[in-house]
Write a protein that holds these residues in place. Structure first.
Motif, mmCIF file in Angstrom:
data_model
loop_
_atom_site.group_PDB
_atom_site.id
_atom_site.type_symbol
_atom_site.label_atom_id
_atom_site.label_comp_id
_atom_site.label_asym_id
_atom_site.label_seq_id
_atom_site.Cartn_x
_atom_site.Cartn_y
_atom_site.Cartn_z
ATOM 1 N N PRO A 281 0.809 -1.229 0.000
ATOM 2 C CA PRO A 281 0.000 0.000 0.000
ATOM 3 C C PRO A 281 0.837 1.273 0.000
ATOM 4 N N HIS A 282 1.482 1.551 -1.118
ATOM 5 C CA HIS A 282 2.304 2.749 -1.228
ATOM 6 C C HIS A 282 1.800 3.716 -2.298
ATOM 7 N N VAL A 283 0.641 3.418 -2.895
ATOM 8 C CA VAL A 283 0.121 4.275 -3.962
ATOM 9 C C VAL A 283 -1.160 4.965 -3.517
ATOM 10 N N ILE A 284 -1.172 6.277 -3.654
ATOM 11 C CA ILE A 284 -2.360 7.095 -3.388
ATOM 12 C C ILE A 284 -2.945 7.446 -4.747
ATOM 13 N N TYR A 285 -4.144 6.985 -5.010
ATOM 14 C CA TYR A 285 -4.756 7.169 -6.328
ATOM 15 C C TYR A 285 -5.739 8.346 -6.288
ATOM 16 N N LEU A 286 -5.562 9.302 -7.198
ATOM 17 C CA LEU A 286 -6.438 10.469 -7.280
ATOM 18 C C LEU A 286 -7.187 10.466 -8.606
ATOM 19 N N LYS A 287 -8.476 10.746 -8.539
ATOM 20 C CA LYS A 287 -9.317 10.761 -9.747
ATOM 21 C C LYS A 287 -10.232 11.968 -9.700
ATOM 22 N N SER A 288 -10.254 12.733 -10.791
ATOM 23 C CA SER A 288 -11.106 13.918 -10.878
ATOM 24 C C SER A 288 -12.347 13.621 -11.713
ATOM 25 N N TYR A 289 -13.476 14.195 -11.295
ATOM 26 C CA TYR A 289 -14.695 14.111 -12.098
ATOM 27 C C TYR A 289 -15.013 15.460 -12.739
ATOM 28 N N SER A 290 -14.183 16.467 -12.436
ATOM 29 C CA SER A 290 -14.380 17.788 -13.019
ATOM 30 C C SER A 290 -13.952 17.822 -14.482
ATOM 31 N N LYS A 291 -12.873 17.105 -14.821
ATOM 32 C CA LYS A 291 -12.346 17.134 -16.183
ATOM 33 C C LYS A 291 -13.261 16.432 -17.174
ATOM 34 N N ILE A 292 -13.979 15.421 -16.710
ATOM 35 C CA ILE A 292 -14.848 14.674 -17.612
ATOM 36 C C ILE A 292 -16.240 15.304 -17.693
ATOM 37 N N LEU A 293 -16.640 16.050 -16.668
ATOM 38 C CA LEU A 293 -17.944 16.697 -16.657
ATOM 39 C C LEU A 293 -17.786 18.200 -16.876
ATOM 40 N N PHE A 294 -17.512 18.947 -15.787
ATOM 41 C CA PHE A 294 -17.222 20.375 -15.911
ATOM 42 C C PHE A 294 -16.519 20.839 -14.644
ATOM 43 N N PRO A 295 -15.625 21.845 -14.769
ATOM 44 C CA PRO A 295 -14.783 22.255 -13.650
ATOM 45 C C PRO A 295 -15.551 22.662 -12.394
ATOM 46 N N GLY A 296 -16.729 23.277 -12.582
ATOM 47 C CA GLY A 296 -17.490 23.769 -11.437
ATOM 48 C C GLY A 296 -18.047 22.681 -10.541
ATOM 49 N N PRO A 306 -4.188 2.354 4.057
ATOM 50 C CA PRO A 306 -4.763 2.339 5.410
ATOM 51 C C PRO A 306 -4.037 3.239 6.408
ATOM 52 N N LEU A 307 -2.703 3.308 6.334
ATOM 53 C CA LEU A 307 -1.947 4.088 7.310
ATOM 54 C C LEU A 307 -2.205 5.593 7.214
ATOM 55 N N LEU A 308 -2.739 6.047 6.089
ATOM 56 C CA LEU A 308 -2.916 7.491 5.895
ATOM 57 C C LEU A 308 -4.360 7.960 6.075
ATOM 58 N N ILE A 309 -5.291 7.046 6.215
ATOM 59 C CA ILE A 309 -6.717 7.396 6.204
ATOM 60 C C ILE A 309 -7.092 8.358 7.323
ATOM 61 N N ASP A 310 -6.742 8.053 8.563
ATOM 62 C CA ASP A 310 -7.154 8.888 9.703
ATOM 63 C C ASP A 310 -6.553 10.285 9.626
ATOM 64 N N THR A 311 -5.266 10.368 9.310
ATOM 65 C CA THR A 311 -4.607 11.673 9.238
ATOM 66 C C THR A 311 -5.184 12.510 8.101
ATOM 67 N N PHE A 312 -5.392 11.883 6.955
ATOM 68 C CA PHE A 312 -5.965 12.585 5.805
ATOM 69 C C PHE A 312 -7.352 13.126 6.156
ATOM 70 N N SER A 313 -8.186 12.306 6.775
ATOM 71 C CA SER A 313 -9.555 12.718 7.133
ATOM 72 C C SER A 313 -9.531 13.872 8.117
ATOM 73 N N ARG A 314 -8.604 13.833 9.071
ATOM 74 C CA ARG A 314 -8.505 14.885 10.081
ATOM 75 C C ARG A 314 -8.112 16.209 9.443
ATOM 76 N N PHE A 315 -7.156 16.179 8.529
ATOM 77 C CA PHE A 315 -6.732 17.400 7.853
ATOM 78 C C PHE A 315 -7.808 17.912 6.903
ATOM 79 N N LYS A 316 -8.579 17.008 6.316
ATOM 80 C CA LYS A 316 -9.648 17.420 5.412
ATOM 81 C C LYS A 316 -10.694 18.247 6.146
#
Length: 453
Positions: A281-296, A306-316
């Protein structure tokens, strides 16, 4: 895809190409059934769906007529092009294929279905029902993740801001990015004074030996990469390169942030993301839906180890509390209804035509050394070198007088690392019939300015 959805796409393409213009009567139900080898009920279902989306209207005892023409304006010559703006700089999605009517319908449905939720803050990770839909959707990209690994964000930009700000288990702080790379991430890192180094990327990809040397230094927090349809190069890493990046990430305990922003335009079913090759588990996958639909829309998704979930959620929560519930609910309805799949096929077909026209235009000018040096495996964008003695601003100003807008790749490099001057070309907002004439104008101005200098 269901037969009636395929029929809708075929009819929309014929409308877009001008075969059926505004007010024209469409073929009869019997005629279409015979032409496309389907039942009359399939044609009726397709017409009913198109009528709901205000693309056509019916007149009793007469038939169906086109009410909304979605064709692009046509330009067939340099003279015609000079009367309009040809924007080779913008990378926003093509507004001519925005699903305005469809998504308006989904927003109205979302307001009705989620009216109680709209007046409260949402969950930390996103709308649970949307996450369930996204999990199945990501499976199609060979990104198999558990639901608790999926976090909905306010676009990929927010996900990057969180990842840059939050601490990682390794305690490292230096970010590695490709050169050229995503200009807004570069601006973010520079503004926040985050330690960052670059690694060159070209048409052939990345120097993997150099990448391993940087990983082995023991100071890299994460490596940000766009393996598929790199912006601005337009090229993709090979399967072997992606496998090697995944292997090195595991070996040196370096996280990979994989920005798969144009995954929906992929035509090669065997072109999997780095995530699919990771043995740990060393890959963080990012996917945008703005580029396929519209930026707004401002909806993205992050698939986290798994090791990054709690910290990421807290910062979000600290940065944004939650992502727009209305946007999430509308996207969920849009995807569940099958509209997203139809739109994806529509925009893929539209962009493939643009890519084909760009390739043909550059090939026709391949006798010119600058055009011949452009990458061969192109997406809707690509780059080409500029003459060393020709300042970009001089060319930009000359082309602007002829209503052609271009950009350089300077902002895609870290400060001080922009050594090879390159022109960035994006055709997502240039009409198909104008791409060749736009390229011809660019060539004319480069040659004219070179001779004058």
């Amino acid at each position: 895809m269901k037969k009636y959805s395929q029929l809708i796409l075929a009819l929309e393409e014929r409308i877009q190409e001008g075969e059926f213009s505004q007010g024209n009567k469409l073929p009869s139900i019997r005629n279409l059934a015979e032409r496309y080898g389907c039942n009359k009920s399939t044609v009726i279902r397709a017409y009913e769906e198109m009528e709901k989306r205000h693309l056509i209207y019916s007149i009793p005892q007469s038939g169906y007529y086109v009410v909304q023409k979605q064709s692009e304006y046509k330009v067939s010559s340099v003279e015609d092009s000079q009367k309009m703006i040809l924007d080779f700089a913008s990378s926003a999605p093509d507004k001519h294929v925005f699903p305005y009517v469809d998504f308006q319908h989904c927003i109205n449905k979302a307001i009705d279905a989620y009216q109680d939720d709209l007046f409260t803050y949402g969950t930390l990770k996103g709308l649970p029902s949307l996450i369930q839909v996204l999990q199945k959707h990501l499976d199609g990209y060979q990104v198999f993740a558990k639901r608790d690994q999926i976090v909905v964000t306010s676009g990929v930009q927010q996900a990057l801001a969180i990842l840059v700000s939050m601490p990682f288990p390794s305690g490292r702080d230096t970010i590695l990015i490709e050169q050229p790379g995503y200009f807004l991430l570069i601006e973010m890192l520079t503004t926040m004074k985050i330690p960052v180094i670059g690694i060159p990327r070209n048409e052939e990809g990345i120097d993997l030996e150099k990448l391993e040397g940087i990983f082995a230094s023991g100071k890299i927090k994460f490596f940000y990469t766009m393996p598929r349809f790199h912006n601005p190069l337009g090229t993709s890493l090979t399967m072997k390169q992606k496998q090697e990046v995944a292997r090195l990430a595991h070996k040196y305990d370096v996280y990979i942030v994989e920005d798969d922003y144009l995954a929906d335009l992929e035509s090669d079913s065997k072109a999997d993301p780095i995530y699919a090759y990771a043995s740990s588990p060393h890959v963080i996958y990012l996917k945008s839906y703005s580029k396929i639909l519209f930026p707004g829309l401002r909806v993205g998704v992050a698939v986290l180890p798994p090791l990054l979930i709690d910290t990421f959620s807290r910062f979000k929560v600290i940065l944004d509390i939650d992502t727009s519930t209305l946007s999430q609910a509308a996207l969920e309805i849009y995807m569940k209804s099958g509209m997203f799949e139809r739109h994806r096929e529509r925009i893929k077909a539209s962009y493939n035509k643009k890519i084909e026209q760009l390739n043909e235009a550059l090939t026709m000018n391949s006798d010119h050394e600058l055009f011949a040096a452009a990458p061969q495996n192109r997406c809707v964008h690509t780059v080409m070198p500029l003459p060393r003695n020709l300042p970009f601003e001089t060319l930009r100003h000359a082309l602007k007088k002829r209503n052609v807008i271009v950009d350089s790749t300077e902002s895609y490099y870290l400060p001080g690392e922009y050594t090879e001057k390159m022109l960035r070309l994006n055709v997502s907002n240039v009409p198909n019939t104008s791409i060749a004439t736009g390229i011809e104008i660019i060539r004319q101005e480069i040659d004219r300015l070179n001779i004058s200098r």
